[in-house]
Write an enzyme that holds these catalytic residues in place. Sequence first.
Site, PDB file in Angstrom:
ATOM      1  N   GLN A  30      34.403  32.371  43.536  1.00  0.00           N
ATOM      2  CA  GLN A  30      35.112  32.908  42.376  1.00  0.00           C
ATOM      3  C   GLN A  30      36.114  31.910  41.818  1.00  0.00           C
ATOM      4  O   GLN A  30      36.418  30.905  42.462  1.00  0.00           O
ATOM      5  CB  GLN A  30      35.840  34.202  42.770  1.00  0.00           C
ATOM      6  CG  GLN A  30      36.751  34.023  43.966  1.00  0.00           C
ATOM      7  CD  GLN A  30      36.866  35.295  44.810  1.00  0.00           C
ATOM      8  OE1 GLN A  30      36.686  36.409  44.332  1.00  0.00           O
ATOM      9  NE2 GLN A  30      37.122  35.116  46.099  1.00  0.00           N
ATOM     10  N   ASP A  85      45.013  37.948  50.145  1.00  0.00           N
ATOM     11  CA  ASP A  85      46.432  37.620  49.932  1.00  0.00           C
ATOM     12  C   ASP A  85      47.296  38.008  51.133  1.00  0.00           C
ATOM     13  O   ASP A  85      48.444  37.589  51.241  1.00  0.00           O
ATOM     14  CB  ASP A  85      46.949  38.309  48.662  1.00  0.00           C
ATOM     15  CG  ASP A  85      46.670  39.800  48.677  1.00  0.00           C
ATOM     16  OD1 ASP A  85      45.703  40.242  48.021  1.00  0.00           O
ATOM     17  OD2 ASP A  85      47.376  40.531  49.414  1.00  0.00           O
ATOM     18  N   GLU A 104      37.419  38.370  55.421  1.00  0.00           N
ATOM     19  CA  GLU A 104      37.572  37.882  54.054  1.00  0.00           C
ATOM     20  C   GLU A 104      36.485  36.848  53.793  1.00  0.00           C
ATOM     21  O   GLU A 104      36.255  35.958  54.615  1.00  0.00           O
ATOM     22  CB  GLU A 104      38.972  37.266  53.876  1.00  0.00           C
ATOM     23  CG  GLU A 104      39.197  36.411  52.680  1.00  0.00           C
ATOM     24  CD  GLU A 104      38.953  37.085  51.337  1.00  0.00           C
ATOM     25  OE1 GLU A 104      38.137  36.556  50.570  1.00  0.00           O
ATOM     26  OE2 GLU A 104      39.593  38.121  51.073  1.00  0.00           O
ATOM     27  N   ASP A 154      40.008  46.319  50.751  1.00  0.00           N
ATOM     28  CA  ASP A 154      40.912  45.743  49.750  1.00  0.00           C
ATOM     29  C   ASP A 154      40.105  44.711  48.961  1.00  0.00           C
ATOM     30  O   ASP A 154      40.228  43.508  49.156  1.00  0.00           O
ATOM     31  CB  ASP A 154      42.099  45.086  50.462  1.00  0.00           C
ATOM     32  CG  ASP A 154      43.094  44.484  49.489  1.00  0.00           C
ATOM     33  OD1 ASP A 154      44.056  43.847  49.949  1.00  0.00           O
ATOM     34  OD2 ASP A 154      42.893  44.649  48.262  1.00  0.00           O
ATOM     35  N   SER A 155      39.247  45.229  48.082  1.00  0.00           N
ATOM     36  CA  SER A 155      38.267  44.361  47.410  1.00  0.00           C
ATOM     37  C   SER A 155      38.697  44.010  46.001  1.00  0.00           C
ATOM     38  O   SER A 155      39.585  44.639  45.424  1.00  0.00           O
ATOM     39  CB  SER A 155      36.932  45.113  47.312  1.00  0.00           C
ATOM     40  OG  SER A 155      37.075  46.159  46.360  1.00  0.00           O
ATOM     41  N   THR A 156      38.014  43.023  45.422  1.00  0.00           N
ATOM     42  CA  THR A 156      38.101  42.758  43.993  1.00  0.00           C
ATOM     43  C   THR A 156      37.356  43.888  43.276  1.00  0.00           C
ATOM     44  O   THR A 156      36.876  44.824  43.911  1.00  0.00           O
ATOM     45  CB  THR A 156      37.376  41.412  43.704  1.00  0.00           C
ATOM     46  OG1 THR A 156      36.149  41.410  44.450  1.00  0.00           O
ATOM     47  CG2 THR A 156      38.208  40.226  44.156  1.00  0.00           C
ATOM     48  N   ASP A 157      37.259  43.789  41.955  1.00  0.00           N
ATOM     49  CA  ASP A 157      36.485  44.778  41.199  1.00  0.00           C
ATOM     50  C   ASP A 157      35.000  44.626  41.551  1.00  0.00           C
ATOM     51  O   ASP A 157      34.610  43.627  42.162  1.00  0.00           O
ATOM     52  CB  ASP A 157      36.683  44.533  39.689  1.00  0.00           C
ATOM     53  CG  ASP A 157      38.076  44.979  39.235  1.00  0.00           C
ATOM     54  OD1 ASP A 157      38.552  44.474  38.207  1.00  0.00           O
ATOM     55  OD2 ASP A 157      38.676  45.801  39.952  1.00  0.00           O
ATOM     56  N   PRO A 161      31.212  38.636  44.409  1.00  0.00           N
ATOM     57  CA  PRO A 161      31.073  38.959  45.831  1.00  0.00           C
ATOM     58  C   PRO A 161      31.512  40.384  46.148  1.00  0.00           C
ATOM     59  O   PRO A 161      31.089  40.956  47.143  1.00  0.00           O
ATOM     60  CB  PRO A 161      31.989  37.948  46.508  1.00  0.00           C
ATOM     61  CG  PRO A 161      32.981  37.527  45.475  1.00  0.00           C
ATOM     62  CD  PRO A 161      32.230  37.585  44.167  1.00  0.00           C
TER      63      PRO A 161
END
Length: 268
Positions: A30, A85, A104, A154-157, A161
């Site tokens: 990303q 993070d 992660e 706790d993911s991205t949108d 990935p």
Amino acid sequence: MQWIVDVVGEGFGQAIEVEDILYDHHSPFQHVQVATSPRYGRMLILDDAVQTTERDEHIYHEMLVHLPMAAHPDPKRVLIIGGGDGGTLEEVLKHPVDAVTMVEIDREVIEVSRTFLPSIAGRAFDDPRTRLLITDGVAFVQHTDERFDVILVDSTDPTGPGLALFSAEFYRACATALTPRTGVLAVQSGSPLYQGDVLNLVARHLSAVFPGIAPYWAAIPSYPGTLWSFTIALRHVPPRPARPLAIPGLRYYSEVTDAAARLLPPLP
Ligand code: SAM
């Protein structure tokens, strides 16, 4: 000064003024950026979407962690999927847990966060209870024979990935990796105002596997539309009352916000 525009859903986005771009690189997974904003301090941005900011990270992390942890009688083994993070890890370690496994996919997010946003994770990555695995979260839960009391996604949108972290197969594998009877899963489920399709998809996939699911929300100013949702999935119904938490210094989560968060306002 320049502006970053964080588009969410159809026809809506949020512009945030930034002073400086401190880091800008495309990882194998990303586009990773760190920017400074007069309003939010330093911000982590992945694929043009704000992930976390120094000013309001505590709201997202306290609500993703403490509400599901309080829904479990005595969580000792916790799994975090994503969360590069380190903010989710830091909140989990405030509980008397024995072990936290964090999976992660992108090592660069962790390294950049430790370098440019150290206040978010604090010393969590160096805690002896932390086990950090750099791999795909879907593959990890599908192949592990470990069992966890609480799993936090706790993911991205649901793009790149992160897309597979919203799939029925992934949730089924999470259900198997949870301890029977008391296991709890919680996921970030997008903007209820502008990503209603994501919230509904999550509810549909989770309710096919878990007897008890419930959305809840928090107000996160740096996220487009401010209103953000999470969804909790329980292996037991009816849900237990939230266990009072003896964790000092929480700024957003409390028994009051726990109760209020479960009442989603009627949305247009
Ligand atoms: N709070 C943020 C949000 O709601 O948008 C999420 C923050 S966190 C930085 C998201 C993390 O999920 C990223 O570090 C990303 O690399 C990680 N991630 C995305 N897909 C993944 C996967 N399949 N397995 C493990 N981690 C993944």
